[in-house]
Design a protein around this motif. Structure first.
Motif, PDB file in Angstrom:
ATOM      1  N   LEU A  49      85.465 -10.734  -4.692  1.00 62.85           N
ATOM      2  CA  LEU A  49      85.136  -9.317  -4.529  1.00 62.85           C
ATOM      3  C   LEU A  49      84.634  -9.086  -3.113  1.00 62.85           C
ATOM      4  CD1 LEU A  49      83.194  -8.705  -7.863  1.00 62.85           C
ATOM      5  CD2 LEU A  49      85.501  -7.928  -7.302  1.00 62.85           C
ATOM      6  N   ILE A  50      84.908  -7.921  -2.568  1.00 61.55           N
ATOM      7  CA  ILE A  50      84.437  -7.607  -1.221  1.00 61.55           C
ATOM      8  C   ILE A  50      82.936  -7.336  -1.310  1.00 61.55           C
ATOM      9  CG2 ILE A  50      84.598  -5.975   0.698  1.00 61.55           C
ATOM     10  CD1 ILE A  50      87.566  -5.600  -0.038  1.00 61.55           C
ATOM     11  N   ALA A 135      77.153  -8.573   5.589  1.00 63.28           N
ATOM     12  CA  ALA A 135      77.201  -8.483   4.130  1.00 63.28           C
ATOM     13  C   ALA A 135      76.443  -9.676   3.564  1.00 63.28           C
ATOM     14  CB  ALA A 135      78.643  -8.504   3.651  1.00 63.28           C
ATOM     15  N   ASP A 136      75.847  -9.483   2.396  1.00 61.59           N
ATOM     16  CA  ASP A 136      75.116 -10.575   1.769  1.00 61.59           C
ATOM     17  C   ASP A 136      76.119 -11.437   1.005  1.00 61.59           C
ATOM     18  OD1 ASP A 136      73.166 -12.201   0.859  1.00 61.59           O
ATOM     19  OD2 ASP A 136      72.339 -10.797  -0.598  1.00 61.59           O
ATOM     20  N   ALA A 137      76.867 -12.249   1.754  1.00 63.76           N
ATOM     21  CA  ALA A 137      77.913 -13.060   1.132  1.00 63.76           C
ATOM     22  C   ALA A 137      77.607 -14.543   1.314  1.00 63.76           C
ATOM     23  CB  ALA A 137      79.261 -12.722   1.760  1.00 63.76           C
ATOM     24  N   LYS A 138      78.129 -15.340   0.389  1.00 68.01           N
ATOM     25  CA  LYS A 138      77.932 -16.794   0.468  1.00 68.01           C
ATOM     26  C   LYS A 138      78.743 -17.325   1.650  1.00 68.01           C
ATOM     27  CE  LYS A 138      78.783 -20.688  -2.544  1.00 68.01           C
ATOM     28  NZ  LYS A 138      80.185 -20.928  -2.220  1.00 68.01           N
ATOM     29  N   PRO A 139      78.123 -18.066   2.565  1.00 69.13           N
ATOM     30  CA  PRO A 139      78.892 -18.575   3.709  1.00 69.13           C
ATOM     31  C   PRO A 139      80.030 -19.482   3.246  1.00 69.13           C
ATOM     32  CG  PRO A 139      76.534 -18.956   4.006  1.00 69.13           C
ATOM     33  CD  PRO A 139      76.724 -18.510   2.597  1.00 69.13           C
TER      34      PRO A 139
END
Ligand code: HEC
Ligand code: HEC
Length: 161
Positions: A49-50, A135-139
């Motif tokens: 998901l974005i 964005a708060d995304a997993k690296p």
């Protein structure tokens, strides 16, 4: 003559077989890629998901001097092309007072020869070339970057103190 060729070919085949045998067998590791994960190359991955853009309006810290600050707000639908620059509507020096945005740095008015002019330098026009929202995304991959202030100075090994 024919026998001679047969012998040569036979020895070549034998040699090739030996070379093949001598190769160390590499254990076949499953293919791994930071974007594809473990999905085999002939299959499609399920796209993640974005992640929503962080929109907290809080200016973030910098990791090193001269880092272009990251954008602390959404930039969805802000026109940024040869016809219009929505960023400047708030970030231009002349607009900052009204908009409350941080005015663009003086470096943005400087051309490549270091000459400061009254208008934004063309090389600073496409803001998102250097400034990006977060964005708060997993690296996807690991990162061991250490800010320069956090590096402890080490005395050279062969030096007496
Ligand atoms: C509607 C006004 C507005 C527009 C348009 C706008 N910004 Fe901003 N920007 C702000 C404000 C206000 C801040 C201060 C922090 C906050 O409130 O988000 C800011 C903060 C920033 C910062 C952080 C500065 C720092 O010192 O850390 C950057 C970088 C930035 N914006 C870049 C951009 C870019 C690039 C665009 C265009 C894609 C853009 N902004 C469009 C209002 C705007
Ligand atoms: C070529 C890269 C580059 C481009 C293009 C660029 N910037 Fe920057 N920007 C930087 C760097 C590097 C800094 C931090 C160092 C400095 O102040 O020059 C910075 C600093 C800033 C700051 C913080 C100023 C401050 O005083 O803290 C704002 C706001 C900003 N830029 C907005 C913009 C906007 C808006 C655009 C597009 C019109 C833009 N930048 C285009 C590299 C760029």
């Amino acid at each position: 003559m024919r026998a001679f060729f047969a012998t040569v070919i036979a020895s070549l085949v034998a040699l090739a077989a030996l070379v093949a045998l001598a190769q160390p067998t590499v254990p076949s590791l499953p293919f791994h890629d930071s974007l594809r994960g473990m999905t085999p190359i002939n299959e499609e991955t399920k796209p993640p998901l974005i992640a929503p853009t962080e929109n907290k309006d809080v200016i973030r810290g910098l990791n090193y001097a001269q880092q272009p600050p990251t954008i602390p707000h959404k930039i969805d639908n802000y026109q940024l092309d040869k016809n219009a620059n929505r960023c400047l509507a708030c970030h231009a020096r002349s607009r900052a007072e009204e908009s409350g945005a941080v005015p663009v740095a003086v470096s943005h008015y400087m051309d490549r020869d270091g000459v400061v002019s009254g208008h934004l330098s063309p090389r600073r026009y496409f803001c998102t070339q250097c400034h990006v929202p977060q964005a708060d995304a997993k690296p996807l991959v690991g990162n061991s970057f250490v800010a320069v202030e956090d590096i402890k100075p080490q005395a050279p090994k062969n030096q007496k103190r």
